[in-house]
Design an enzyme around this catalytic site. Sequence first.
Site, PDB file in Angstrom:
ATOM      1  N   ASP A 159     -26.461 -46.288 -42.238  1.00 43.41           N
ATOM      2  CA  ASP A 159     -24.935 -45.755 -42.442  1.00 43.41           C
ATOM      3  C   ASP A 159     -25.059 -44.725 -41.072  1.00 43.41           C
ATOM      4  O   ASP A 159     -25.470 -44.144 -40.628  1.00 43.41           O
ATOM      5  CB  ASP A 159     -24.860 -45.258 -44.007  1.00 43.41           C
ATOM      6  CG  ASP A 159     -24.824 -45.979 -44.986  1.00 43.41           C
ATOM      7  OD1 ASP A 159     -24.463 -46.690 -44.947  1.00 43.41           O
ATOM      8  OD2 ASP A 159     -25.819 -46.025 -45.296  1.00 43.41           O
TER       9      ASP A 159
ATOM     10  N   GLU B  73     -18.321 -51.882 -54.427  1.00 46.63           N
ATOM     11  CA  GLU B  73     -19.260 -52.086 -53.957  1.00 46.63           C
ATOM     12  C   GLU B  73     -19.510 -50.446 -54.626  1.00 46.63           C
ATOM     13  O   GLU B  73     -19.558 -49.836 -54.366  1.00 46.63           O
ATOM     14  CB  GLU B  73     -19.822 -52.552 -52.795  1.00 46.63           C
ATOM     15  CG  GLU B  73     -19.732 -53.635 -52.383  1.00 46.63           C
ATOM     16  CD  GLU B  73     -19.696 -53.992 -50.824  1.00 46.63           C
ATOM     17  OE1 GLU B  73     -19.275 -54.782 -50.295  1.00 46.63           O
ATOM     18  OE2 GLU B  73     -20.186 -52.795 -50.347  1.00 46.63           O
TER      19      GLU B  73
END
Lengths: 264, 403
Positions: A57, A46
């Site tokens: 995040d 990824e």
Amino acid sequence: MSLRIKKVFQNNSKKLATFTTGGDPDIQTSIKIIETIISNKTDIIEIGMPFSDPMADGPTIQLSSNRSINNGTNLNDIFSITNQIRKINNEIPIILMGYYNVIYYFGVKKFVDECKKNGVDGLIIVDLQPEEDAELFNELKKNSISLIRLITPTTNESRLKLILNNASGFLYYVTITGITGQHSANLKELEKSIKSIKIHSNLPVMAGFGIKDANDVKEICSIADGAVVGSSIVNIIEKNLNSKDKMLKSIDVFTKNLKLGTKI
Amino acid sequence: MQYKNSYKQLPNEKGYFGQFGGRYVSETLMPLILEVEKEYNIIKEDKKFQSDLKYYLDTYVGRPSPLFFAERITENLGGPKIYFKRDELNHTGAHKINNCMGQILLAKKMGKKRIIAETGAGQHGVATATVCALFGLPCIIYMGEKDIKRQSPNVFRMKLLGAEIRSVSTGSKSLKDAMNEALRDWVTNVRDTFYIIGTAAGPHPYPAMVRDFQSIIGKEVREQIIKAENKLPNLLMACIGGGSNALGLFHEFLDDKEIEMIAVEAAGHGLGSGKHAASLTGGKPGILHGNKTYLLQSDNGQIEEAHSISAGLDYPGIGPEHSYLFEEKRVSYMYATDNEAIDAFQYCCKHEGIIPALEPSHALAVLIKIAKNYNKDNIVVMNMCGRGDKDIFTVADELNIKI
């Protein structure tokens, strides 16, 4: 769906996916990091497309995203990274992960064309749920690129059906309510959720968020089809910004060990 | 007069105003946001809820706020009759509490145990901390490090009201980043937490909900101006950061075709300087904080830092309904610089004895410039959406005065 993704899940072994931000700490090192990870038999790569406001995040990936943006990384650079990776490995699925604005700004059709040209197999767009993903989904479908759907602990039965409709490649189960790199997964809840997903879908389920080391990978792999590790690797990058050799060596040791976690 | 099938019917069921709005959030938040929408649709029609809200607005907030004829400014500018809608006289000193009162009652009804909010100027933070104290709910306010410094009086007020202030030191260290952190908190504490968004932006139903709670401003103005002048105004004016006070004033009148509307963005050091917060005039459509709207962004789709002397306008986006009204040209969007706002701030103090917040000072700055284009029979209503006590340190700094 992407053939590479289909192929990687053809056997029953547990899978390891790793996340790093494209262009962190710089484009060339970023490529070397991914090459190192691939050499340790990671199953899926990824690559994060950096965004200024990564709402899902934690601090580690926020900083990583900032480093990359400050170096001037744009989507063309991300595609040059995937292009380089494809030159050394034509088998491993490459998934781009990020937030929708960057794609929207670039142009959805142009973006998908570039994905196709540069060997991208799937996308994970954190802030794009089935209610809003039609435009991107339709372009991806024409090009056999998977839109990897996210399922979370708050996803209820009716949403699960909506998400699974049109899902392809694999499913990404977010193990916690929260952001990346923080709390650890609640294994009991994970087990329950995966059971209920499996009733409705044959797609493999990769679990991510809060999976920090080989031991976590092992625990997750006893329940899900595989584990995604991101912040821990990004953290190694952050800790070794002044020595790229040390950075690559540490990532080499770390990911070799992570892969062992999948052997259950 | 109704036209364009009424601007007042938007958003559609998916939360879109034309191409703007929607719901761009992580999957973790989706079920909760759908729940907020469902509950909001219920309380909109619920007589008990609405009468409770009215009770608190009347007795606690101090509504209706007066509509004041600014006679000296009118005379001095020599143009139209200028009225101020005095939402700065609300409890806590700005329009923000109209929305907070609505949302806290909704949060209570949904059984939420913890309140979070973002704040820029601190007005929304103070209003949120206030309603949390009123109803005894724990309150966490996310605020950029830069804003904590320049809005210290409001920071202390929030603390006095029992709120916990969490300083945000990522990115531009102002409103945008405070909102990122609030969203990160929400996704982590999704089950027990209600996020009181302060402006008419964010994922559906927030833009519509915040607008509806603020639209009491325009509804009162309609009654008040008829009483004072026996006719409707020719022009409505307001400043915009996210745009909730402007929509609060405008929404009631959107279908009154003959009424002109001007919203004023913050042009910071000037549009050419790159240091401004004029998302419509200087931005492009994109996706941030749950909605598709005009945003200040780089050529790579990275969100750029906004700049304004007014912390409340220092945001690189704008509510989606404004993006729509901008493209439809129903509202004219103009701008005022930091310096123009400071001048208007002082002008207002000296001519009317009202210390305005720096936010509405932007609207006044443009009104001062364009007043000559209107004749004496025309009526202008400007939303005086906040008071300037919080800004005296910033203004003193700008004027090189030590206090």
